[in-house]
Design a protein around this motif. Structure first.
Motif, PDB file in Angstrom:
ATOM      1  N   MET A 178       0.814  -1.209   0.000  1.00 16.21           N
ATOM      2  CA  MET A 178       0.000   0.000   0.000  1.00 16.21           C
ATOM      3  C   MET A 178       0.845   1.254   0.000  1.00 16.21           C
ATOM      4  N   THR A 179       1.938   1.201   0.783  1.00 12.65           N
ATOM      5  CA  THR A 179       2.807   2.361   0.760  1.00 12.65           C
ATOM      6  C   THR A 179       4.121   2.003   0.059  1.00 12.65           C
ATOM      7  N   SER A 180       4.109   0.853  -0.627  1.00 12.16           N
ATOM      8  CA  SER A 180       5.332   0.473  -1.323  1.00 12.16           C
ATOM      9  C   SER A 180       5.563   1.424  -2.501  1.00 12.16           C
ATOM     10  N   ASP A 181       6.771   1.445  -2.998  1.00 11.04           N
ATOM     11  CA  ASP A 181       7.120   2.440  -3.996  1.00 11.04           C
ATOM     12  C   ASP A 181       6.516   2.154  -5.365  1.00 11.04           C
ATOM     13  N   ARG A 182       6.419   0.862  -5.717  1.00  4.96           N
ATOM     14  CA  ARG A 182       5.864   0.545  -7.027  1.00  4.96           C
ATOM     15  C   ARG A 182       4.362   0.449  -6.959  1.00  4.96           C
ATOM     16  N   ARG A 183       3.719   1.034  -7.983  1.00 10.86           N
ATOM     17  CA  ARG A 183       2.268   0.946  -8.058  1.00 10.86           C
ATOM     18  C   ARG A 183       1.864  -0.491  -8.312  1.00 10.86           C
TER      19      ARG A 183
END
Lengths: 275, 304
Positions: free
Chosen positions: A1-6
């Motif tokens: 959810m807050t990871s860098d990759r969509r």
């Protein structure tokens, strides 16, 4: 959810959100377009030429009833409701903050004002006026009916604002020798000003568009929503859309001015170095 | 401090100011709360009392008479039409609530967890809010050119060959009523859920992920339980708005469907105030029962 990759989840939800926005604005934009319908065009597509004829039609009294009068009444009523909602909600917010005997029942009364169906408020006020022998008018009974809808919103916003308001600011002012009025006017009021603009925006737009609560309380003169509703049953030309376009633009204008005011206040505050 | 001062006056002095403040200050909150109490008393409590009183009055085709008859309730509750209208209203409530809940939750979830900057969150939230600050009637009318027999949707469907002839059920039907209600009331679900979602501590989500939870498990075991108060507040809004609605049902069904609110509005236009009042009391009781049921399932007090 807050990871860098969509993630895939993001794109699915973004598409869903876009559809939702389209759902909200799509119908509205069709009447904006159709209000420029040509002189011989009808209520649906295709456009039969382009004209401003229906906007001109709006101002010919005999064609569509009393547009000017109902617009003036709705705008004045909206301003009255706005001013009253801001002042009464602010005062109530200050009272709830200090606490007083009966605060909880009054708060629940304000909440129940939100859930009582509009038609009941309309009927009840209409009946009360009839029993008391008073003539319902837009500036008395309809004014009160609108306040039962706008005040709970105002009170809830004020409640949320004061819940997050640190008393340290006022205490600092008092330590520096400010009277309680000075602490309120020079410290509290500027800090909560954007929220008050928001309360005012709610007060005006909710009143300006209110239909159900006005139905039995407006007396002999129509407000704009009542006038528009009357038109839906007997007007079959795009003048209806022209009226819709004009009132929607008025609403957009009011929203735009309010948001601009909030932005200006925020920028000034940033300049002064206050968060 | 005077020279003559001994122990007892000082003890009085230290006690006196707080007592004075306790006496002088409490008046202010009462004065500040008075306008709200007076307005709600005059325009909410008094009118509801008037409805209850008039529901026992008698009437003929010309006017209403003070009396104490239970005829209005007997006629209303003894009629098959009332009960089927009741059920129809509850059907609208159930359908619209379910749709706005699903739509509202995912919209709020996207805004709260997938939009990264708070500035962008505010902008997108405002984009959702603006239509709700415009006229409900105009927003209903705006479906006509879209759904009508010669409307955009029908033309497109016919042109693409999906249907042979324009669909008649799109406008002036129960489908249109539900569509318009979702359109009108969805924000009342989005806003409270969004409010609870943005306040969820992100470290809880991180902790769940570190403990090996999948996205779906995080959603069902962490986020949805924490979003319950927002869901409850949104549900109260949507349920009560649909329960009391009459204008959407009247306009979008083209007179082919009924609701409690519409029944009351029709009785008002026929000047049958006591009958309308009796149905209004029944509607009010229904609204309060629904609220009580929602509040029993979810405690929203900590949200306020």
């Amino acid at each position: 959810m807050t990871s860098d990759r969509r993630t895939l989840e993001f794109y699915l939800l973004a598409a869903f959100f876009a559809l939702f926005v389209l759902f909200l604005y799509g119908p509205l934009s069709t009447i904006l377009i159709l209000s420029f319908q040509g002189p011989n065009g009808g209520l649906t597509f295709p456009m039969n030429g382009v004209s401003t004829r229906w906007f001109q039609n709006l101002f010919e009294t005999q064609a569509v009833g009393d547009f000017g009068g109902s617009f003036t009444r709705s705008a004045l009523l909206g301003l009255m409701v706005m001013a009253t909602t801001v002042v009464v909600s602010l005062l109530a917010g200050l009272a709830f903050r200090r606490g007083f005997f009966g605060a909880t029942p009054l708060f629940y009364l304000a909440i129940s004002s939100l859930v009582v169906p509009s038609i009941l408020v309309s009927l009840g006020i209409g009946l009360s006026f009839q029993i008391l022998g008073l003539e319902p008018t837009w500036w008395s009974s309809a004014f009160g009916a609108h306040l039962t809808w706008t005040l709970p919103f105002g009170v809830l916003i004020m409640f949320a604002v004061f819940n997050r308001f640190s008393p340290a600011y006022e205490e600092a002012a008092r330590d520096l020798g400010a009277s309680s009025w000075q602490a309120f006017a020079h410290v509290v009021l500027p800090i909560i000003a954007p929220s008050l603009v928001g309360v005012g925006l709610f007060g005006f737009t909710l009143s300006y568009d209110e239909f159900a609560r006005t139905l039995m309380t407006a007396g002999s003169f129509n407000t704009l929503p009542l006038e528009i509703y009357g038109m839906t049953t007997n007007v079959t030309t795009p003048v209806l859309y022209a009226l819709g376009a004009v009132t929607t633009l008025v609403s957009f204008g009011v929203i735009g001015v309010s948001l601009a005011a909030i932005a200006v206040i925020a920028r000034q505050r940033k300049k002064l170095g206050v968060s | 401090m005077t020279v003559a001062a001994d122990a007892s006056p000082t003890s009085v002095e230290t006690e006196a100011p707080p007592r004075k403040r306790r006496l002088a200050l409490p008046l202010a909150p009462y004065l500040q709360a008075a306008p709200l109490a007076l307005i709600l008393g005059a325009f909410l409590l008094l009118p509801i009392a008037a409805i209850v009183i008039v529901s026992f009055w008698d009437y003929d085709s010309v006017q209403i008479y003070p009396a104490f008859v239970t005829l209005n309730y007997e006629e209303s509750l003894g009629s098959w039409v009332t009960w089927s209208t009741f059920l129809n209203t509850l059907k609208f409530v159930a359908i619209v609530w379910a749709i706005t809940l699903v739509v509202g939750f995912w919209v709020a979830y996207f805004l709260a967890f997938h939009v990264r900057t708070s500035k962008m969150q505010t902008v997108l939230f405002l984009v959702c809010t603006v239509p709700f600050l415009t006229s409900n009637i105009i927003r209903m009318i705006s479906w006509v050119p879209f759904l009508g027999r010669n409307g955009l949707l029908n033309s497109a469907l016919v042109e693409l060959g999906i249907v042979p002839a324009p669909l008649e059920f799109l406008l002036f039907s129960e489908f249109a009523v539900v569509l318009a209600m979702v359109h009108l009331y969805a924000l009342f679900m989005v806003t409270p859920i969004f409010n609870t979602l943005v306040r969820i501590d992100r470290s809880l989500v991180e902790a769940a992920r570190d403990a090996g939870a999948s996205s779906w498990q995080i959603l069902t075991n962490v986020i949805i339980p924490l979003a319950k108060p927002g869901i409850a507040i949104g549900s109260i809004f949507v349920v009560t708005l649909v329960l009391g609605d009459f204008i959407t049902v009247r306009f979008m069904s083209g007179g082919q469907s009924a609701s409690m609110g519409l029944m009351i509005a029709n009785q008002i236009s026929l000047l049958q105030y006591p009958a309308a009042a009796a149905n209004a009391v029944a509607l009010l009781i229904l609204v309060l029962l629904m609220m009580a049921a929602i509040l029993k399932i979810v405690d929203i007090r900590k949200e306020l």
